[in-house]
Design a protein around this motif. Structure first.
Motif, PDB file in Angstrom:
ATOM      1  N   ALA A  51       0.813  -1.226   0.000  1.00 24.03           N
ATOM      2  CA  ALA A  51       0.000   0.000   0.000  1.00 24.03           C
ATOM      3  C   ALA A  51       0.844   1.274   0.000  1.00 24.03           C
ATOM      4  CB  ALA A  51      -0.937   0.003   1.208  1.00 24.03           C
ATOM      5  N   GLY A  52       2.094   1.159   0.402  1.00 28.33           N
ATOM      6  CA  GLY A  52       2.961   2.330   0.430  1.00 28.33           C
ATOM      7  C   GLY A  52       2.838   3.161   1.688  1.00 28.33           C
ATOM      8  N   VAL A  53       1.919   2.798   2.545  1.00 32.19           N
ATOM      9  CA  VAL A  53       1.727   3.463   3.842  1.00 32.19           C
ATOM     10  C   VAL A  53       1.402   2.394   4.872  1.00 32.19           C
ATOM     11  CG1 VAL A  53       0.934   5.677   2.895  1.00 32.19           C
ATOM     12  CG2 VAL A  53      -0.722   3.904   3.420  1.00 32.19           C
ATOM     13  N   SER A  54       1.488   2.763   6.133  1.00 30.54           N
ATOM     14  CA  SER A  54       1.190   1.807   7.199  1.00 30.54           C
ATOM     15  C   SER A  54      -0.324   1.615   7.341  1.00 30.54           C
ATOM     16  CB  SER A  54       1.768   2.301   8.518  1.00 30.54           C
ATOM     17  OG  SER A  54       1.051   3.435   8.965  1.00 30.54           O
ATOM     18  N   PRO A  55      -0.730   0.504   7.934  1.00 28.02           N
ATOM     19  CA  PRO A  55      -2.169   0.305   8.192  1.00 28.02           C
ATOM     20  C   PRO A  55      -2.752   1.421   9.055  1.00 28.02           C
ATOM     21  CG  PRO A  55      -0.963  -1.735   8.576  1.00 28.02           C
ATOM     22  CD  PRO A  55       0.057  -0.672   8.337  1.00 28.02           C
ATOM     23  N   LYS A  56      -1.967   1.950   9.978  1.00 27.41           N
ATOM     24  CA  LYS A  56      -2.443   3.033  10.837  1.00 27.41           C
ATOM     25  C   LYS A  56      -2.792   4.272  10.025  1.00 27.41           C
ATOM     26  CE  LYS A  56      -1.428   5.405  15.086  1.00 27.41           C
ATOM     27  NZ  LYS A  56      -0.762   5.265  16.360  1.00 27.41           N
ATOM     28  N   LYS A  57      -1.976   4.587   9.015  1.00 24.86           N
ATOM     29  CA  LYS A  57      -2.265   5.749   8.172  1.00 24.86           C
ATOM     30  C   LYS A  57      -3.525   5.536   7.350  1.00 24.86           C
ATOM     31  CE  LYS A  57       2.159   7.891   8.018  1.00 24.86           C
ATOM     32  NZ  LYS A  57       3.009   8.799   7.300  1.00 24.86           N
TER      33      LYS A  57
END
Length: 64
Positions: A51-57
């Motif tokens: 996704a290129g970002v963390s799950p939190k983001k």
């Protein structure tokens, strides 16, 4: 797409769907990882890679 890539894509798609479907409760890393049958560590690494970002983001964006 190779079989493992298809599996990973499906897992990440399922995780994003779960995050979006449960944005009000803000599921944690462990809960999401369990939903897609991965350890929290592996899920975090795989999700960020795909996704290129963390799950939190993603959770923060879904909350908007």
């Amino acid at each position: 797409m190779k079989a493992q890539e298809e599996t990973n894509f499906s897992r990440i798609a399922e995780a994003i769907g779960y995050i979006n479907g449960n944005f009000k409760t803000q599921p944690g890393l462990e809960e999401i990882a369990e939903k897609i049958n991965l350890s929290p560590f592996h899920f975090q690494r795989l999700f960020t890679e795909w996704a290129g970002v963390s799950p939190k983001k993603i959770s923060a964006v879904s909350d908007c």
